[in-house]
Every structure is written in structure tokens, then in C-alpha cells.
Design an enzyme around this catalytic site. Sequence first.
Site, PDB file in Angstrom:
ATOM      1  N   ARG A   1      26.573  26.220  -6.787  1.00 28.28           N
ATOM      2  CA  ARG A   1      27.821  25.681  -6.278  1.00 28.28           C
ATOM      3  C   ARG A   1      27.767  24.167  -6.124  1.00 28.28           C
ATOM      4  O   ARG A   1      28.157  23.618  -5.093  1.00 28.28           O
ATOM      5  CB  ARG A   1      28.095  26.323  -4.918  1.00 28.28           C
ATOM      6  CG  ARG A   1      29.568  26.535  -4.701  1.00 28.28           C
ATOM      7  CD  ARG A   1      29.867  27.353  -3.489  1.00 28.28           C
ATOM      8  NE  ARG A   1      31.304  27.513  -3.431  1.00 28.28           N
ATOM      9  CZ  ARG A   1      31.938  28.658  -3.238  1.00 28.28           C
ATOM     10  NH1 ARG A   1      31.264  29.775  -3.065  1.00 28.28           N
ATOM     11  NH2 ARG A   1      33.239  28.702  -3.214  1.00 28.28           N
ATOM     12  N   CYS A   2      27.286  23.520  -7.165  1.00 25.25           N
ATOM     13  CA  CYS A   2      27.113  22.083  -7.054  1.00 25.25           C
ATOM     14  C   CYS A   2      27.006  21.498  -8.441  1.00 25.25           C
ATOM     15  O   CYS A   2      26.313  22.024  -9.279  1.00 25.25           O
ATOM     16  CB  CYS A   2      25.844  21.806  -6.270  1.00 25.25           C
ATOM     17  SG  CYS A   2      25.062  20.258  -6.654  1.00 25.25           S
TER      18      CYS A   2
END
Lengths: 801, 288
Positions: free
Chosen positions: A383-384
Site C-alpha cells: 500500500r505504498c
Amino acid sequence: MAASTDMLEREATLQGLGTSRLRKEDARFIRGKGTYIDDIKLPGMLFGAMVRSPYAHARIKSINKDKALAVPGVVAVLVADDLKPVKLDWMPTLGSDVQAVLADEKVCFQLQEVAMVIATDRYAASDGADMVEVDYEELPVLVDPHKAMDADAPIIREDIADKDEVGHGKRTHPNHIFTWEAGDKDATDSVFANAEVTVKEEILNPRVHPCPMETCGCVASFDKVTGQLTVYITSQAPHLVRTVVAMLSGIPESKIRIIGGDIGGGFGNKVPIYPGYVVAIVASIVTGVPIKWIESRIDNISTTGFARDYHGIGELAADKDGRIKALRFTALADHGAFNSHVSATKLPAGLFSICTGSYDIPTAYCRVDAVYTNKAPGGVAYRCSLRVTEAVYLIERMMDVLAQKLSIDKAEIRRRNFVNADKFPYSTSLGWTLDSGDYHTALEKVLQAVDYEGLRKEQAEKRAKGELMGIGLCTFTEIVGAGPTKVCDILGIGLFDSCDIRVNPTGSAIARLGTMSQGQGHATTYAQIIATELGLSSEEIQIEEGDTDKAPYGAGTWGSRSTPVAGAAAAMAARKIRAKAQAIAAHLLEVGEGDLEWEIDRFNVKGNPAQSKTMKEIALAAHTGDLPDGMEQGLDATEYYDPPNMTFPFGAYVCVVDIDRFTGETKVRRFYALDDCGTRINPMIIEGQIHGGLTEAFAVAFGQAIPFDENGNHLGNSLMDYFLPTAVETPHWETDHTVTPSPHHPIGAKGVAESPHVGGIPCFSNAVVDAFAHLGVTHMDMPHTAFRVWQQCKALGINTR
Amino acid sequence: MIPREFDYHAPQSIPDALGLLAQFGDEAKLLAGGHSLLPMMKLRLAEPGHLIDLGRIRELQGIREDGDTLRIGAMTTENQLIWSQLLQDKCPLLVEGARLISDPQVRYKGTIGGDISHGDPANDHPALMLALGASYVLQSASGERVVSADDFFVGMYDTLLQPDEIMTEIRIPAPAQGTGYCYAKLKRKVGDFATAAAAVTLRMQGETVQEVAIALTNVGACALRAREAEDALRGKTLDDAALAEAARLAMSICDPVEDQRGDVEYKTAMAGEMTRRALSTANSRATH
Ligand SMILES: Cc1cc2nc3c(=O)[nH]c(=O)nc-3n(C[C@H](O)[C@H](O)[C@H](O)COP(=O)(O)OP(=O)(O)OC[C@H]3O[C@@H](n4cnc5c(N)ncnc54)[C@H](O)[C@@H]3O)c2cc1C
């Protein structure tokens, strides 16, 4: 009055931009009608089970397949030697390195892939895998990245020991992968040398794993007659997979079809190409029957796409009022045994240089040294967008460290350093151009909402009584939407994205995009963008992704790039269609195009709105002969969109925790998250993304870690230990927003799904450390488990009565 | 995560089950809720050739009151314990403990008999049984015997249960009215085993401790009865000094294993802290 009611109704029927319409995909998912990889069953399909290394570092002396081959149902046992004739024993990684598909002569991390047993069902395959006899000779193990470049460190990659570079500049040690720098080192050093105040802190982002609900897997099916290879696969980037498979196998890309299907969560774990996929493909090419390979949970956590493992050092130089004059951040990156982390060719440390955050920092320098260790490869999942979490964690922690050093309030230190709203677009000292922002407004709104002053007062009272209460702040700036092709490519392919829209005669439409939803709600949000652009109902706009035979080429969904890139492509493709529709309307109404104006779902003749053509009418007309001279039939368009810049979402978060000093347990009492992602397409979906991202941030901050012993053995790679919070542990989230559109995105939207993860993690850590700040604590590494927090209490002598 | 091949048997009566046990000997394993056994089979740590499912045997079900004794069939699930009004009234400690075991899915299948028979020091029922002074009915082809919980746990995964025996029933003397109780369990999340836990039953006379039992979970090779702590409390007021001393004595018998929950020092300290908390809560619930 009547007219405006009518307009409101027409607007409402579109369920377009800005409406919290229900997700179109959910009816299918909540009724169990999704098709995940393990739901795919093809006639004659065989199953592959992986044999994995029990050792983190060992030489393979021999492999004996006989007993395995004797197990009823076992069809074949593949080892590295079997892949050599087809030249698939090694594969290129998405990080300019190569990776052993099946361990060749030696294993370099525990549970590395050594052999695949192919059998008629998964039980026989597992029984066979148990019977493969591998004779190992153990080698010294390198676990600690800080020792990777020691003179006597065990050499992990003998295959490239003599290479002085692996894609990213000169190497100085056989375990060295690359050194990457940004900014002005000399200028930074000199500001530090003369600064009124400097602070320095060692800050670890531990090795974690996104742990999507569905593990990785594939079904590979090669048709020996047609030469066609179809692969159903858990991939966030099906087109990239197709290209890599073509490069690897020599099969023409036109004969390869990659199908993403439904994906049960990705979070970056499903971007890389894994050995399991490749062996399944080879096995299918060899046998001519479909092969299924599905990872177990332990395999998923242990071997595929981990995240972080960045050992950072943060330094700030400031004046005595807390105004930052320079930043110096370095990190030692543990990439494991192969550099298979996904990175743009020119950005081996990803977007780490966003580490100046939301602050006006005139001088900065950062550097990352990446090394090999005896651990599984990976590094950028979760998630990055490529190392943004690491960067934001460092700057947001360091802001607190500086505030504590100067006894300045942690909100005030941020106010003093924010980039002012009137300075956008703002060029950072590390080379990014922040597109838009209004940081002061966001922070003040949040401080007021939580009564920050009141909280600080309460905290002072609690401290007087010996109780531990912490208030964490985080005012992050994200960087998403990879990306401009001049900056970002993978394996030479630019990170543009695409959308292909076809409008049907009756005014419904289908759109196909190069991205790949894994739960983000693309079928809904893309339809909403197109609905507003075209004046057609989002209910009747079908979205398809992930089947490379159907969708136009794109780099997939990761790094919050779908809305910034493919969402822009959708808007631009729709605008092409609207331009053609305008020409058709002008022809039908016998006026000039310039005499028309767009209104919700139709073109009106200016000054005479009774004369109009709705998009539905135009769609039908586009399929007749009544068209302007020379115009083709149809109402279709394709857009390949190369974004001019990244987008820079931001937010202001506050977290309040209470810590039990006798057990070390932390209770998150309150979490208030204000996000600004520019134009909001579907507020409900945004809220859902924020809840999910915050929950994953909570998981990372309070429990997730992939620990090893000194022999490289996993110590916590099942869900017994790896912390996945349930609804019981998860705090209540309060959400809020401001809207500062992106000036360069067609609809002003930025990404949002990563923000809560990137911004949430430092906010939790800041809250925990703040609880101890009055006792002189400036930093505590994650995860803030009860055990570790109790150790801090014990070190301070406050764990007993 | 794929178990080896096995045969499955579903006897309808205890004698049938005992017959199958005799027939297959070491090759066989009794299957209750399966939530300890099946994970071990999936990891191939257990590889029985025959599973004898106790799920169809009526006699192993049910919770009833027999004079002053509560009699619980070994195959009673955690949720059945939780839902039992009888237990809620007569033995709320067991309900409180069962609620803290794992998660709702596991509690639908996992049984009290399986939880005890497994002999896992991390399981919660053993300490609850010690604190409640329970005994177990073990049946074999040659008859049945009743053993006390205090004697049953021998070591890690080691109990008095013989390979030819089935645990059929758990017998608990109903605690006297006014008995204070508490199960204080520290865990990382729902579904986790205890970092450390303490089960307490307590009878007070005015402000002095009349009778107390303290048992600890997951800080030794099996559940531990903290007898010295109990002895130190009898006849005392439960003030801070007494609590501290009880916690200290409880900690002195702990010998936990380091894992991701914490090191030996932390787990030992948590056993003390849970003892203290369980005693305080039990005191607040007891009739004085
Ligand atoms: C995720 C997870 C979390 C858990 N957390 C906890 C927890 O916090 N606390 C806790 O106490 N437990 C916990 N457990 C274990 C769970 O409660 C099990 O259900 C229990 O330990 C075993 O009971 P069972 O009925 O499932 O027995 P099974 O797994 O079927 O059997 C366990 C063993 O006991 C033997 N056995 C079963 N019944 C009898 C009998 N009547 N006579 C003789 N031998 C018998 C079996 O042969 C086997 O060897 C957890 C389990 C899981 C999967």
C-alpha cells in the site's frame, strides 16, 4: 425552478462524479460469485506443489526425485536442471537483477523454491513434495544487513559475484546492490555544520508483509496445437506479466493471454513475477495440460513480496525557532537474496526522495544503500508507491524529535515549516514539484475537531498521576500516480496507462483499462468518471480490466496510480467521444459546433435549450448514416495517458493512545484522519479505502513484523503470530476531508488508497512515543507490541507499582 | 498445509469408539472439534492413519447438574458452554474463560474435552479446571476411572490419558454461592493463545480470604497451580501488600518459553500481573 429540478434529476440519474453510489462489483462479491484464482478449474488440470528449502543458506549437493516420482498421482518433478534446456532456470526481476526460478546449486533464503512436484491432485502433489530428497550443505548465514558489507561477510550471490553492477551503478562489495543519492550533499553538510540545532535518530521500518486475503497463484494453460498460452494469475499488472513472459519464453506476445480475474487483495504483493508462476508455465508448456499452483499462507508471508526493511537514519538541522534549514536522511535497505523489488529503472530507491514531506526545507540530501541478505526478496509492497512509507515515516518522526529537542509543540513545529498554500506548485530541494496543497488549513481543521488544546491539558494531568497518554500527529504528503514516462519505466516500458471506451447505439458503454482492480472499486469509480464526462448513467457503463486480450496496454494497479493515470485516461477518452458527439449534434441540429453548449447529458443550442440532442440520441445517430460528411460510424475512443507529473495527496491525522504501563498494551482511544485527495469521485469508496489503509497502518504499527533468528529461520510467518487485526482490535476511525484539486489531472483527482497507510503508521508511532516524551524518550521502533512497549516501561522503571 | 491421507471413522457409541481405538492402536487419533489436531495434521506434525470422530456419540454431549456437581460431556463445544444458563448461574468462571478462547469460529467446533485432553499448556481450560477443582472421567474397554485435574497434567502435551482411553466427562463441584471468580487473560488479539493468564476462585469471609485457588496458563510445561500464593493469601486481607506477595509467589513458579508474545521475563511478569488482576476482580465479585 422547473428547469433546475429537471437538471438535478438528470444529474442524479447519472450517478457520476461525487456521488456515493454503491459499488457495482459488490453484488457479485457478497453473493460468492467472484472468480478467484483457485476457482479456476480447467479440464485435465494438474497441480504443482513447491519443495522449499529448510535452510537460509546452503549448497544443494544433490536432488533425488525417485521416491517422489513413485508416489501415486505424481506426474513429474521439476528442478533447476529441467528448466535449463528452455533457459528458464533464471529470470529477470523487475529490479534489474536476475532470480533463480528454482534454486540452482544453492539456496539463499529459507523456503526458497527448490523443486515443483506436478501431480493429478493437490494431495498427491503435497505427498510427492514431501518425498523429494534434497541433500544440503549448510553455509554461513547473513541475516543482519548492517553486516552485509563486512569484509568477511558470506557472499550470497555467487552468480554475480564478479559483476560490478546490477543495473543501478557501481557495486563495492559482492553483497552490495546499489547506492542511490539525491540532493546536494556538500551544501547539506555545510548547513549542518553551522546549524543552531541538529537532531539525529536511528529509525527502522521493519520487514513486514501485506498479507492479502488471497495468496498468490496461477493456472497456466498452454495449447500445443495453437501455440497459445493462457495464464490466469494473481497479478496487479497483467500486461507487464505478458511482456515478461514473452521475453522469457520466446512465445510471441500475441499468443500470450494473461487474465487477472478477481483478485483478493494485492497491496503490492501481486506485482512481481514469482518462481511459482514461471514453473507452472514451463510445466504446462512441457506437458500441454493446464497446471495450477497456489501458495499456502506461510509461503505467501515467507517468500513473496515483503515490504520495507529500511534501516534509516534521520537528521534535521534547524534554527532555534524550529525552522528547518536542512535534512539528511540515509537508509540501509535489506532487499533479501535477489533484487526483485519492483522499481522504475531510474528510481532504484523508488520515491524515497519525497522525504522532505510537507515542509519547506531549502537544502536536503538523501542516500540509500541496498544490500543482499539471506532473506526472501522483495521490498516495495504494501500500500505504498515505492518507499514512500519509509520516507514519510522518517520525516514525520523527525518532526517530533525536533519538536521535543526544542520544547516546541508538535503541531506548532509543523505550522512553522509547512509549504505555504500560495507557494504551489512547489519545487522541493530533492527535485519533486508538489502540484497542490493547503497544509495549514488541513491541520487547523483537525486540531479543532479533536480539541487539541484540551487533549494536551488532559495529558498533562495524566502525566502528573503517572499515567501514559500519547497524542500523535502526522501531516504527510504522498506522491502517487507513477508516472511520467520520462521519469518512470519498468523494464523499459513507460508507466502510462490507458482507456478504451465504446458507446453502444442505445447509449450504454463499455470501457476497458490497463489497470487491475484488487478490491478498489474500479468498476464503480471509472464508470462514474465516464458517466459525468459523457452524460451516460454509470449504471450502464461496464468496466473491464485485467484480460490482456481485451484491455489496452497499461502498467496495472499499484502505487495508487489507477485514478491519477488510468482515471485520467478514462476522462480524456470520454472527452474525445464528447468532441465527436458534439460534431454529430451540430450536424443533427444544423448549427455550428460553437453554437452548442454541454449540459449534464446533452448538447443544447446556446440561448435555445429546447433545441438539444442528448448523448443517448447522439449514440444512436452515430450508428446511422446521418453523420457529418466524411465522419466514420461509431462512438469509440482510446486514450494512452502519460501524466505530466505525479499527484501529491496529503492529510492531517491525529491519534490519541492510552498505554497500560503494567502490561505494555496500547489502546487507541481516538483516530481522526483528514485526507485531501483532490476531486472526490466516490466519497463512500474513499472512506472505505481510508478505513482499510488505516487498519493496515494500525497492523504495521502495533504488531506486524517478519522476524528471523540468527540462522535465517522464520520466527513468525503464520497468522498465529503475524498480526492481522480483527474488528475487535481495530480502532474506530473518524474521517474528514478538504479538497485541493490537482491542477494537472483532467478531473483534479489524486490517489487516495495509500495515504491512510503512509500517513497512519507515523501517526501511531508518534502517539506511542509521545506518551513517553516527558520521560526523555525520543524514538521507539515498531512494532509497538505490548511486549516491546513494556520493555520501554521497564527501562524507565515505570512497569511496577 | 495438506494433510497426509487418512481413514475416517464415525462411531455412534462409546463402546464402538473404544473398539476402533483398540483395533487401530497407535495409528488412530480421536477427533473432537479438530481445532488442535487438524492444524497439526495440515502441517504434517501429526500423521494419524485413522481418525475416530467422537462427534456422533450422544453420551459425550450435554451439561447437567447432579447434586452439587456439574457434569459436562467431553464433546460440549465452547459455544455451548458460553450459552449455558446453568453454567452462567452456577459456574460463571467457565463461561468467562470459554469466551476468551480463540474466536467464534473455533468456539463453534472446539470442545472442552479436546481442549483438556490435548495437554497444550497454552490452552485455557486446564487452568480453569485447576481453579475449579475439576475431575475427569476417563473410559477404556476395562472400565472407567476418575482423575483429579490436579494430577492429570504431567508435562508438555503429556497427561494421564492413556492411548486406549476416552475422556467422557468433566465433573466440577459447583462453587458455593458468593464465590468470587475471574479469568484474566492477556493476549495479542482475538484468536490468540494467552501470553499469560490467571484463573482465580475466591471465597471471602468479611475482608479476609477464606479459600482461594489460583492457576496459571501458558507459563510452564502445563497449567500451574500457584499453591504458595494461595497459602500466603488464606486468612489475609486482600490489600496491596497481599496482592503483591501473591503475584510474586505466582511468578516464582513460572517457567515460560520465549516466543513472539514475549521473553521469559515479560511472560513471568504478566503471570504476576494477571494474578493480581484476577484476584482483585474476584474480590470485587465475591460476597463479603
Ligand atoms: C486459531 C486458534 C486459536 C486457538 N486459541 C485457543 C485459545 O486461546 N485457548 C484455548 O484453550 N484453545 C485455543 N485453541 C485450541 C482450540 O480451543 C481447540 O479446539 C482445542 O485445543 C482442542 O479441542 P478440539 O475439540 O478441537 O480437539 P481436537 O483438535 O479434535 O483434539 C485435540 C487432541 O485431543 C484428543 N482428544 C479430543 N477429544 C478427546 C477425548 N474426548 N478423549 C481423549 N482425547 C481426546 C485428540 O485426539 C487430539 O489429540 C485455538 C485453536 C485455533 C485453531
